[in-house]
Design an enzyme around this catalytic site. Structure first.
Site, mmCIF file in Angstrom:
data_model
loop_
_atom_site.group_PDB
_atom_site.id
_atom_site.type_symbol
_atom_site.label_atom_id
_atom_site.label_comp_id
_atom_site.label_asym_id
_atom_site.label_seq_id
_atom_site.Cartn_x
_atom_site.Cartn_y
_atom_site.Cartn_z
ATOM 1 N N CYS A 197 -1.131 9.724 8.381
ATOM 2 C CA CYS A 197 -1.156 8.346 7.885
ATOM 3 C C CYS A 197 -1.597 8.338 6.424
ATOM 4 O O CYS A 197 -0.963 8.966 5.593
ATOM 5 C CB CYS A 197 -2.040 7.484 8.786
ATOM 6 N N ALA A 198 -2.688 7.645 6.081
ATOM 7 C CA ALA A 198 -3.138 7.616 4.688
ATOM 8 C C ALA A 198 -3.567 8.991 4.214
ATOM 9 O O ALA A 198 -3.564 9.267 3.003
ATOM 10 C CB ALA A 198 -4.282 6.614 4.529
#
Length: 560
Positions: A296-297
């Site tokens: 994800c991030a």
């Protein structure tokens, strides 16, 4: 393992919200503005509204006569109780609800609203229709049965749960029993030690679990939005233990949970911290380079790090990169962006800078409203109407163990979704260097989820195309978290893969082949081929320069 052709239908996550919405927030005034606009449209076009009201009346008349023209979705578990079909009163109530749902959708579809306003209207009415479900009342047949069986105690327990959530959980029903788990005891329990700590992170080195290990270390970079132990829940679904048992030297970053003092930590701060942790991995293992894995991030962070290293001509320190449900291309073809206008983005920035951080519970609320039937109303029925305690579920415990985002990083992420800077050369500057991902030529492995409502799979696919080098993309038949937690042995697990990456995700999917089972073994073969020679395992952790400190899971993960 026999490959099967993929199904012809291209998977499209049915969600109005995604990670952009959680970062920018969803204001009540935007929802009320949509409601007002719909009201004005109804008044301006009375014939259109009257025609649909008459149609609804006709459908309700059929329902009252005992007709059953509608069926709930097979995936909708709210109406699984046989009473919804067998009891005449409940059957008519369900049919009336489904008739109302269908007619409101048709009223919006056949309105003179433009496409964006129509999408906003569908989103608002989806929230209203879910809230109005007859399953969300004390007349729910399951609630009536529990009330009779418990002699009224279910109602008392449900009221106590409601009052407790109003006081301690921002008015939302709890999704998990918070006393069932403890980080370090039955979650994040894999043996290891913190071997490095700076202001932003702790670096955990895990104790080997195999007779031989590959020479090149694996550094896992979790998302800053959540805590790292999604990779190390229980032993049966621990990605960390899977890597260790298969000879990979595994290091894990544990992010510090920031507070208002850390408001100036931006993407550059996190990239510099990961670079420092990467150099510690190299020093401890004696390896010239590392394999990176970001989720994800965390995937955005390792991509920015590689762009930064490439600009400094130091890419020799990274051998490969794995991206799990990671967005580098932030363009969405989704109604989620319709509420994220300039005013909303600036208001979100201003609010987080005033507070110093974006509170994790604010993001959690938006994530919950992405799937309200699963993440809100399901627990509303269980906790309040049935009077039962929420279940003990490790993934939901992790999901509710929120982290904050410092204001500067929140602002950087808002700009990332606003400008989509990585899609063109030098669009993003990190640590004083411009980023051009096309010049990042290390091999990369990308995983997306076909049912992912947070980072839609086609955007993850386009993100893979931004990178140079040899790229491999697999599409798991899972949602956002389940795409990561995909251990071998799950009977329903499968993925699709196509070695030829075309510019169009749909064209890629059309020619992809279905593969039964988890993608973990496929990734393992891929990463082992890029992990160097096997050597005898060294059981000691750390080194003279980086001696072990606190035992895993460390101290930062415990900060709330």
């Amino acid at each position: 393992m026999k490959d099967k052709p993929a199904k012809p239908g291209v998977p499209t996550p049915a969600a109005y919200l995604n990670v952009r919405s959680a970062i920018s927030g969803l204001r009540g005034r935007d929802l009320l503005s949509t409601v007002h606009q719909l009201g004005r449209h109804g008044l301006r076009h009375p014939l259109h509204t009257a025609r649909h009201l008459l149609a609804l009346g006709g459908q309700l008349g059929r329902v009252m006569l005992g007709d059953t023209p509608y069926q709930p979705s097979p995936r909708d578990t709210r109406f699984n109780d046989p009473a919804w079909q067998l009891n005449p009163l409940y059957r008519r109530g369900l049919q009336a609800y489904l008739a109302w749902q269908q007619q409101t959708c048709q009223w919006i579809d056949e309105s003179q609203l433009d496409d964006d306003d129509r999408a906003r209207a569908h989103f608002v009415f989806s929230l209203l229709n879910d809230a109005m479900s007859p399953s969300n009342t004390l007349l729910n047949p399951a609630a009536v049965k529990e009330l009779l069986n418990s002699g009224g105690l279910s109602l008392v327990r449900g009221l106590n749960h409601l009052l407790d959530d109003l006081r301690h959980n921002d008015g939302l029903p709890r999704q998990v029993n918070p006393d069932a788990f403890e980080v370090g005891r039955n979650l994040a329990s894999t043996a290891g030690a913190v071997v490095f700590r700076n202001e932003l992170l702790e670096l955990i080195q895990y104790r080997p679990m195999s007779e031989k290990q590959y020479a090149r270390p694996l550094l896992v970079v979790p998302p800053q939005i959540n805590k790292f132990y999604i990779f190390d829940l229980s032993p049966t679904n621990s990605f960390v233990q899977y890597a260790l048992k298969n000879g990979l030297k595994t290091f894990m970053i544990s992010w510090r949970n920031p507070d208002a003092r850390h408001r100036e930590w931006g993407l550059s701060s996190y990239v510099a911290a990961v670079e420092e942790a990467m150099n510690v991995c190299r020093s401890i293992t004696g390896s010239r380079d590392v394999n990176l894995l970001g989720a994800c991030a965390g995937g955005l962070t390792i991509a920015a790090l590689q762009g930064h290293l490439q600009a400094k001509r130091q890419m020799r320190r990274v051998h490969s990169a794995t991206y799990l449900v990671s967005l580098l291309d932030s363009q969405f073809d989704s109604p989620a962006s319709l509420f994220a206008d300039e005013q909303t983005l600036e208001a979100a920035k201003r609010r987080s800078y005033q507070q110093g951080v974006l509170e994790g519970r604010e993001m959690a609320r938006v994530f919950a409203w992405m799937r309200p039937n699963d993440l809100i109303w399901n627990y509303f029925v269980n906790n309040y109407l049935l009077g039962k305690a929420p279940p003990a579920f490790d993934i939901l415990y992790w999901n509710n163990d929120n982290s904050r985002l410092p204001a500067a990083l929140h602002g950087d992420l808002l700009d990332f979704f606003k400008f989509n800077p990585l899609t063109h050369a030098d669009g993003l500057e990190v640590c004083g260097t411009p980023i051009d991902l096309h010049k990042v030529t290390v091999d990369s492995f990308h995983v997306a989820g076909s049912n992912d409502h947070i980072t839609p799979w086609d955007a993850v696919y386009r993100s893979a195309l931004l990178l140079g080098g040899e790229r491999r993309f697999v599409l798991a038949n899972s949602g956002h978290v389940q795409s990561i937690l995909n251990p071998p042995g799950h009977p329903k697990a499968h993925f699709v893969e196509n070695p030829r990456l075309s510019s169009d995700p749909r064209a890629w999917y059309h020619d992809a082949q279905k593969v039964e089972g988890s993608w973990w073994p496929q990734w393992l073969d891929w990463i082992q081929a890029r992990s160097g020679a096997q050597r005898e395992t060294r059981l000691s952790l750390g080194s003279a320069n980086y001696p072990p400190m606190d035992p895993a899971p460390g101290t930062y993960v415990l900060v709330r």
